[in-house]
Each structure stands twice: as structure tokens, then as C-alpha cells.
Design a protein around this motif. Sequence first.
Motif, mmCIF file in Angstrom:
data_model
loop_
_atom_site.group_PDB
_atom_site.id
_atom_site.type_symbol
_atom_site.label_atom_id
_atom_site.label_comp_id
_atom_site.label_asym_id
_atom_site.label_seq_id
_atom_site.Cartn_x
_atom_site.Cartn_y
_atom_site.Cartn_z
ATOM 1 N N GLY A 167 0.875 -1.135 0.166
ATOM 2 C CA GLY A 167 0.077 0.002 -0.087
ATOM 3 C C GLY A 167 0.775 1.336 0.068
ATOM 4 N N ALA A 168 2.070 1.245 0.348
ATOM 5 C CA ALA A 168 2.828 2.691 0.090
ATOM 6 C C ALA A 168 3.364 2.665 -1.330
ATOM 7 C CB ALA A 168 4.168 2.226 1.098
ATOM 8 N N LYS A 169 3.720 4.035 -1.241
ATOM 9 C CA LYS A 169 4.229 4.475 -2.529
ATOM 10 C C LYS A 169 5.792 4.760 -2.559
ATOM 11 C CE LYS A 169 4.577 6.441 -6.616
ATOM 12 N NZ LYS A 169 4.665 5.955 -8.128
ATOM 13 N N HIS A 170 6.451 3.778 -3.062
ATOM 14 C CA HIS A 170 7.877 3.676 -2.895
ATOM 15 C C HIS A 170 8.801 4.952 -3.921
ATOM 16 C CE1 HIS A 170 12.080 2.373 -3.366
ATOM 17 N NE2 HIS A 170 12.083 1.925 -2.107
ATOM 18 N N VAL A 171 9.516 5.479 -3.469
ATOM 19 C CA VAL A 171 10.326 6.433 -3.948
ATOM 20 C C VAL A 171 11.818 5.919 -3.839
ATOM 21 C CG1 VAL A 171 11.439 8.771 -4.249
ATOM 22 C CG2 VAL A 171 8.843 8.120 -3.205
ATOM 23 N N THR A 172 12.575 5.826 -4.915
ATOM 24 C CA THR A 172 13.984 5.596 -4.975
ATOM 25 C C THR A 172 14.821 6.715 -4.338
ATOM 26 O OG1 THR A 172 13.690 3.892 -6.940
ATOM 27 C CG2 THR A 172 15.933 4.622 -6.427
ATOM 28 N N CYS A 173 15.744 6.351 -3.343
ATOM 29 C CA CYS A 173 16.525 7.159 -2.825
ATOM 30 C C CYS A 173 17.669 6.743 -2.211
ATOM 31 C CB CYS A 173 15.824 7.027 -1.414
ATOM 32 S SG CYS A 173 16.452 8.353 0.005
ATOM 33 N N GLY A 174 18.748 7.670 -2.324
ATOM 34 C CA GLY A 174 20.012 7.251 -2.086
ATOM 35 C C GLY A 174 20.427 7.243 -0.376
ATOM 36 N N VAL A 175 21.481 6.716 -0.086
ATOM 37 C CA VAL A 175 21.813 6.666 1.189
ATOM 38 C C VAL A 175 21.971 7.452 2.289
ATOM 39 C CG1 VAL A 175 24.118 6.467 0.883
ATOM 40 C CG2 VAL A 175 23.352 5.244 2.832
ATOM 41 N N GLU A 176 22.356 8.830 1.497
ATOM 42 C CA GLU A 176 22.415 9.965 2.250
ATOM 43 C C GLU A 176 21.118 10.871 2.354
ATOM 44 O OE1 GLU A 176 25.746 12.054 0.820
ATOM 45 O OE2 GLU A 176 27.437 10.439 1.528
ATOM 46 N N GLU A 177 20.124 10.325 1.706
ATOM 47 C CA GLU A 177 18.870 11.224 1.449
ATOM 48 C C GLU A 177 17.658 10.521 2.157
ATOM 49 O OE1 GLU A 177 18.935 13.788 0.058
ATOM 50 O OE2 GLU A 177 21.196 13.533 -0.457
ATOM 51 N N ILE A 178 16.682 11.426 2.458
ATOM 52 C CA ILE A 178 15.476 10.870 2.917
ATOM 53 C C ILE A 178 14.229 11.135 2.230
ATOM 54 C CG2 ILE A 178 16.221 11.785 5.152
ATOM 55 C CD1 ILE A 178 14.720 14.050 5.353
ATOM 56 N N VAL A 179 13.170 10.633 2.402
ATOM 57 C CA VAL A 179 11.923 10.631 1.594
ATOM 58 C C VAL A 179 10.897 11.070 2.562
ATOM 59 C CG1 VAL A 179 9.884 9.559 0.331
ATOM 60 C CG2 VAL A 179 12.239 9.113 -0.226
ATOM 61 N N VAL A 180 10.189 12.085 2.455
ATOM 62 C CA VAL A 180 9.335 12.650 3.515
ATOM 63 C C VAL A 180 7.888 12.612 2.718
ATOM 64 C CG1 VAL A 180 8.572 14.563 4.766
ATOM 65 C CG2 VAL A 180 10.913 14.107 4.418
ATOM 66 N N ASP A 181 6.774 12.087 3.398
ATOM 67 C CA ASP A 181 5.542 12.467 3.176
ATOM 68 C C ASP A 181 4.870 13.724 3.964
ATOM 69 O OD1 ASP A 181 2.511 12.248 3.041
ATOM 70 O OD2 ASP A 181 2.753 10.385 1.857
ATOM 71 N N GLU A 182 4.813 14.835 3.447
ATOM 72 C CA GLU A 182 4.274 16.036 4.200
ATOM 73 C C GLU A 182 2.953 15.627 4.832
ATOM 74 O OE1 GLU A 182 6.400 18.414 5.111
ATOM 75 O OE2 GLU A 182 8.047 18.292 3.812
ATOM 76 N N GLN A 183 2.020 15.388 3.953
ATOM 77 C CA GLN A 183 0.845 14.868 4.547
ATOM 78 C C GLN A 183 0.473 14.086 5.526
ATOM 79 O OE1 GLN A 183 -2.045 14.244 1.368
ATOM 80 N NE2 GLN A 183 -3.699 14.463 2.666
ATOM 81 N N GLN A 184 1.333 12.952 5.473
ATOM 82 C CA GLN A 184 1.217 11.864 6.585
ATOM 83 C C GLN A 184 1.915 12.063 7.728
ATOM 84 O OE1 GLN A 184 -1.489 10.203 6.487
ATOM 85 N NE2 GLN A 184 -2.067 10.677 4.576
ATOM 86 N N LYS A 185 2.978 12.883 7.558
ATOM 87 C CA LYS A 185 4.214 13.002 8.545
ATOM 88 C C LYS A 185 4.868 11.841 8.490
ATOM 89 C CE LYS A 185 2.447 17.279 11.054
ATOM 90 N NZ LYS A 185 2.280 17.667 12.523
ATOM 91 N N VAL A 186 5.280 11.223 7.638
ATOM 92 C CA VAL A 186 6.228 9.848 7.814
ATOM 93 C C VAL A 186 7.362 10.251 6.940
ATOM 94 C CG1 VAL A 186 6.161 7.582 6.755
ATOM 95 C CG2 VAL A 186 4.201 8.442 7.622
ATOM 96 N N ILE A 187 8.419 10.122 7.345
ATOM 97 C CA ILE A 187 9.833 9.961 7.055
ATOM 98 C C ILE A 187 10.650 8.784 7.026
ATOM 99 C CG2 ILE A 187 12.283 11.177 7.549
ATOM 100 C CD1 ILE A 187 10.192 12.925 9.493
#
Length: 216
Positions: A167-187
Amino acid sequence: MKKIAIILSGCGVFDGAEIHESVLTMLHIEQLGASYECFAPNIQQHHVLNHLTGEEQAQQRNVLEEAARIARGNIKDLSLLNVDEFHALVLPGGFGVAKNLSSFAFEGAQSTILELLKQCCQSFAQQHKPIAYLCIAPALIGHIHPQGTLATIGNDEQTAAATEQLGAKHVTCGVEEIVVDEQQKVISTPAYMLAGSITEASSGIQKAIKALLDMS
């Protein structure tokens, strides 16, 4: 001072919480001016692995007792976590997340999650308090948050696909980076899903904790 809850899944990368990620989480919380308290479920581990040889051992260990090793004994049963006392939540990775807190390591997209953990995380979400998921922990996001919540486990296609099926929406990401869902407040950040060193793991975790505190 902001207070952050940390949920651990044992002690040791192959059958519990990833120790470096757990300690780095504690370190960055303190360095950024906040405090933390550790929790773990009072359950048996799925199994016990010899971290020197990788072999399974014929013994049982308790997740809370093992996690107490990382927390230097300063830890509580997850059932005692009161969301009202905290500003945010962090789940470090390690196979304990996928073996003890859920069945993701064995069942992937058909996995289940520990009900107590689900209730705790959803209580934070319902109070609009942010949650950071590190390493493999973002695989739990689909069990906890609304369909389409952004998540990353780095760039492993098979794990990403299972995360999306949950059910999640995956975002490819580098080791030094983060993915933030601002609406759900999920990091989320890959940490040791990609990190080749403790320094690499630290960089993404530090950003995740800073974002967590900024959002709380």
C-alpha cells in the motif's frame, strides 16, 4: 524539550534491531536537542542467529530483554507507551523489524504486522505526530498508514515492489537522502539497506531525525 519514542525489535542486525542504526538514532536525537525513551514488545524473537557464522541457534530470546542491551536497561514494554507523552516516533531497522515486529522477511506482500505495534504507530499518526522509519522499517508503512503514503527502502526492486503491494508508494532514494510524506508526516531513509559504512548510515539518519524534530 521534545521527547521522542524509539521502538526496538531486539538486538542485532540479523535477528533484532540494527545496533548502529539504533545508537545513531539516539545520538542524533540528543545532538539535535531532544530526548528519547526506548520501548520494545515483550515477545519471543522469531529465531536466534549467530552473528559470527550466520547460523541459526537452538535457543529462544525475548525481544524486550535483548533490546534492553542497546538501551542500557533503560527501556519499557511497548504496551506501556503513552503517545500523549511524546512528540514523535522512530523505528530503527534490522531484521527484527521484518521477523519480530512483522512477517515481512518471510511473507513480503502477504505479511502481517504485530497488532500492538500497529496500534502504537497509528495512535501517533492520529495525533498528527511524525514517525521516522529507517532501513527495512519502511516496509511496515503500508500496514500502518493510508494507501499511497510515500516510503523508501533505497533501490532494491524486489523489496520496493513488496512495499508497494502493501500500500505504500515507493520512492528510490540514495543512502544520504530521506523521503518525506508531508501530509502523513512520515519520514524514511535507507540507512543500512544501502550504507557501506557507519558514516553513510549516519548521514541519512541525521537528516531523518532533523526532519522529524522540525515536523513535530
